[in-house]
Enzyme design. Sequence first.
Site, PDB file in Angstrom:
ATOM      1  N   GLY A 160      -4.851 -12.366  -3.375  1.00  0.00           N
ATOM      2  CA  GLY A 160      -3.826 -11.465  -2.967  1.00  0.00           C
ATOM      3  C   GLY A 160      -2.400 -11.588  -3.790  1.00  0.00           C
ATOM      4  O   GLY A 160      -1.344 -10.954  -3.786  1.00  0.00           O
TER       5      GLY A 160
ATOM      6  N   ASP B  58       1.290  -4.216  -9.268  1.00  0.00           N
ATOM      7  CA  ASP B  58       0.827  -5.394  -9.636  1.00  0.00           C
ATOM      8  C   ASP B  58       1.095  -5.496 -11.114  1.00  0.00           C
ATOM      9  O   ASP B  58       1.832  -6.402 -11.633  1.00  0.00           O
ATOM     10  CB  ASP B  58      -0.579  -5.494  -9.444  1.00  0.00           C
ATOM     11  CG  ASP B  58      -1.088  -5.493  -8.015  1.00  0.00           C
ATOM     12  OD1 ASP B  58      -0.012  -5.641  -7.101  1.00  0.00           O
ATOM     13  OD2 ASP B  58      -2.168  -5.516  -7.693  1.00  0.00           O
TER      14      ASP B  58
ATOM     15  N   HIS C 148       0.733  -1.177   0.033  1.00  0.00           N
ATOM     16  CA  HIS C 148       0.087   0.053  -0.089  1.00  0.00           C
ATOM     17  C   HIS C 148       0.947   1.210   0.090  1.00  0.00           C
ATOM     18  O   HIS C 148       0.409   2.420   0.685  1.00  0.00           O
ATOM     19  CB  HIS C 148      -1.022   0.026   1.220  1.00  0.00           C
ATOM     20  CG  HIS C 148      -2.204  -0.857   0.837  1.00  0.00           C
ATOM     21  ND1 HIS C 148      -3.163  -0.136   0.123  1.00  0.00           N
ATOM     22  CD2 HIS C 148      -2.590  -1.915   1.441  1.00  0.00           C
ATOM     23  CE1 HIS C 148      -4.286  -1.055   0.310  1.00  0.00           C
ATOM     24  NE2 HIS C 148      -3.938  -2.130   0.839  1.00  0.00           N
TER      25      HIS C 148
ATOM     26  N   SER D 228      -2.743 -11.127  -7.269  1.00  0.00           N
ATOM     27  CA  SER D 228      -2.800 -10.134  -8.284  1.00  0.00           C
ATOM     28  C   SER D 228      -3.607 -10.890  -9.732  1.00  0.00           C
ATOM     29  O   SER D 228      -2.957 -10.595 -10.742  1.00  0.00           O
ATOM     30  CB  SER D 228      -1.794  -9.331  -8.733  1.00  0.00           C
ATOM     31  OG  SER D 228      -1.280  -8.539  -7.629  1.00  0.00           O
ATOM     32  N   SER D 229      -4.439 -11.610  -9.407  1.00  0.00           N
ATOM     33  CA  SER D 229      -4.973 -12.415 -10.413  1.00  0.00           C
ATOM     34  C   SER D 229      -5.772 -11.285 -11.242  1.00  0.00           C
ATOM     35  O   SER D 229      -5.676 -11.356 -12.732  1.00  0.00           O
ATOM     36  CB  SER D 229      -6.223 -13.324  -9.936  1.00  0.00           C
ATOM     37  OG  SER D 229      -6.997 -12.815  -9.063  1.00  0.00           O
TER      38      SER D 229
END
Length: 540
Positions: free
Chosen positions: A186, A244, A61, A188-189
């Site tokens: 988590g 990502d 973040h 990042s698909s």
Amino acid sequence: MIAQQPIPVYESLSEVFGSLEASLQHAMRWNNLAEEFEERFGRKPAYIARAPGRINLIGEHIDYALFGVLPAAIERDILIACGPRLVPKIDARETETAAGSVVAENTNSKYTRQVFAPAAKQPEEVSETQARAEAWHLDINTKELRWESYVKAGYYGVLNHHFSGGSELPVPVDLLVTGSVPAGSGLSSSAAMVVASTLSFLAVNGKLQAGSEVGPSAKLNKGGLVQLAMLNEKRVGVNSGGMDQAASVMSDPSSALFISFYPTLSASAVPLPTHAVFICANSLVVSDKALSAKRGYNLRVVETLVAARILANSLGVDIGETDRITLREVASKYAQEKDGDDMGPDALEQVLKKLEDKLDVLKPKISPEGGQLGVTMDEMIEMSGLSKEAFYQVYLSWVDIEATYFQLYKRVKHVFSEARRVLLFRRTCLEAAGSSDSNANVYLQNLGSLMNDSQDSCSNLYECSCPELDQLTRIARDAGAIGSAGWGGCTVSLVREGDVEGFIQKVKEAYPPYKGLEDDALNEVIFATKPSRGACVLKL
């Protein structure tokens, strides 16, 4: 610089994975996808686009605050077989024959077949300044997100960046998607899906070939693809910071990736210690950023942006009323860094230490009972120095958020300390690469401590963890992980080489949702991974 490298288009699987030997373990999956495409659509695919998921070793973040992060692409990925469709002259539905129409299918039976077509906007619908950016439209329901929304998101940028002039129309496309990145875990698909779909539409429309006559498309490099994919994913309602997408596009198979977003997007490989193995463990708590964004992801974006303005004002940093300054830009102005310059990691680390002592201005003037550090909306507006109307225009007109208290102090405390941990992690990796094996354990312990501190900060200051994730990181540490952290549903644990099987078995026995899982079912939720190569296209 990695960002300036061209997007790779390969003609053999051994090129994709670096060697014939490495490609053998993947060949069956790629071949099965191509055969399934031919069975469904009656012809072979022209391309297969690949985009890997990612783990973030450290730097949660802080990308949208423009601080550097340290992710690595993983071996699990999204694959999309694709090809141009020959439009039948009779007995075809209108949607399937329209310019740029798409038939999208998925090998997972729970995702149903979708048919859609973009609509070219009429000149009177678009202002002159928006004409290039919004020449085409696709319906994406951000309230009830579906799998094809990510395909549409990937298509959006291709349409509006490469077909906005009106002289050329996109071709009809057939797609078949398969994926090994668990959704909502988590890893990042969603970003991998957007990157892979973006690449698919670029490839099928001839926008990736070297020497293409279409100028802008011929110049698209990895950095350009990252920027395009970032804009595309915002179409599904997520204000992504770019980590990502950059990890999925620009990663190197032997290293983590240090990604910097200020003053411009850049990336450099960071070698990982040879005795380090990273293990992903899915908490099985599904996180959908797009659907929970107004109370989570997007809320954190707004909190950090507003806090940056308040902090800048307290430091005497001059900013305009409509400026949406980030925390990294505050650090730059505080250090009197020249525009376009990068002070370097050592100087930035010292600046961050100083700024961490100046954050009391972000606390409420009168602390409520119970030690509540958050502020109300009215308090936040007053602290910003803006009128209510100006505040809403700058910070709320473009995003939906929901909160009673806005935790400005806690969010910035996390961002600055996490940004420093990233710099320390990077430095430790570089030092380890130039050291002897006798010091390996010291470096691994230092890396593990930074990961543990990151998880504690995410849980306590940024509040982006959950009880299951906290439990799983504790179990991982008890099972022998040197460090363990995570966000969005998946933990990443640093484990010594040789301890992998024993570690996985201990976690399986201690984490209740894993009990009873064996073989493939267990491998779906907890697995070791090596850094993977970034996104590419295989031309068939």
